[in-house]
Design a protein around this motif. Structure first.
Motif, mmCIF file in Angstrom:
data_model
loop_
_atom_site.group_PDB
_atom_site.id
_atom_site.type_symbol
_atom_site.label_atom_id
_atom_site.label_comp_id
_atom_site.label_asym_id
_atom_site.label_seq_id
_atom_site.Cartn_x
_atom_site.Cartn_y
_atom_site.Cartn_z
ATOM 1 N N THR A 61 0.842 -1.194 0.000
ATOM 2 C CA THR A 61 0.000 0.000 0.000
ATOM 3 C C THR A 61 0.875 1.241 0.000
ATOM 4 N N THR A 64 -0.159 7.496 -1.235
ATOM 5 C CA THR A 64 -0.937 8.070 -2.331
ATOM 6 C C THR A 64 -2.254 7.323 -2.529
ATOM 7 N N GLU A 65 -2.220 5.992 -2.500
ATOM 8 C CA GLU A 65 -3.452 5.204 -2.651
ATOM 9 C C GLU A 65 -4.459 5.531 -1.554
ATOM 10 N N SER A 68 -5.704 9.270 -1.794
ATOM 11 C CA SER A 68 -6.617 9.412 -2.934
ATOM 12 C C SER A 68 -7.966 8.769 -2.650
ATOM 13 N N HIS A 69 -7.943 7.610 -2.023
ATOM 14 C CA HIS A 69 -9.195 6.928 -1.685
ATOM 15 C C HIS A 69 -10.088 7.802 -0.815
ATOM 16 N N ARG A 107 -6.074 -4.311 0.949
ATOM 17 C CA ARG A 107 -6.555 -4.832 -0.336
ATOM 18 C C ARG A 107 -7.967 -5.404 -0.194
#
Length: 140
Positions: A61, A64-65, A68-69, A107
């Motif tokens: 992970t 940024t992920e 952004s989420h 995930r």
């Protein structure tokens, strides 16, 4: 807001949902919580991002992920706000060795509908007063 913090809320949509004007909603939030609805939503999303950073595997992970989420599109501002609230950078939180959840948690969460994200989103305190119900104006 707590049930779907990743929903793209707007002040107009929140006011419509609450059955009030935008100005009335903002004044009610300021009076009872000390923030505008959008400031409060950013605070809720920042808490969710912190939870995800704390419980995610840094090998699977990225900051940024997660940012952004939760609707943080400007990573510099996200990092500054995060550091102000939590006293460390988001990347430092992500790299901390102690994890409360299994490594595959992030995930698995990303594949679930947002309303299934956490069972403990509503908490006692200021957040409880900010829940918006259909057809009801805040502060009434």
């Amino acid at each position: 807001m707590h049930a779907h913090p990743d929903h793209p809320f707007t002040p107009t949509a929140l006011a419509h949902f609450a059955g009030s004007s935008v100005r009335s909603l903002q004044e009610s939030f300021r009076r009872h919580i000390g923030l505008t609805p959008m400031q409060y939503l950013r605070q809720v999303r920042l808490e969710q991002a912190h939870h995800d950073l704390t419980n995610s595997d840094p090998t699977h992970t990225t900051v940024t992920e997660i940012a952004s989420h939760w609707g943080f599109t400007h990573l510099g501002r996200f990092a500054t706000t995060y550091r102000t609230k939590y006293g460390q950078s988001p990347s430092h939180t992500l790299r901390q060795p102690a994890r409360a959840a299994p490594t595959a948690t992030w995930r698995r969460i990303m594949r679930q509908p947002s309303h299934d994200r956490r069972g403990s989103l509503s908490r006692a305190g200021p957040g409880a007063a900010a829940e918006v119900k259909p057809g009801r104006a805040c502060g009434r």
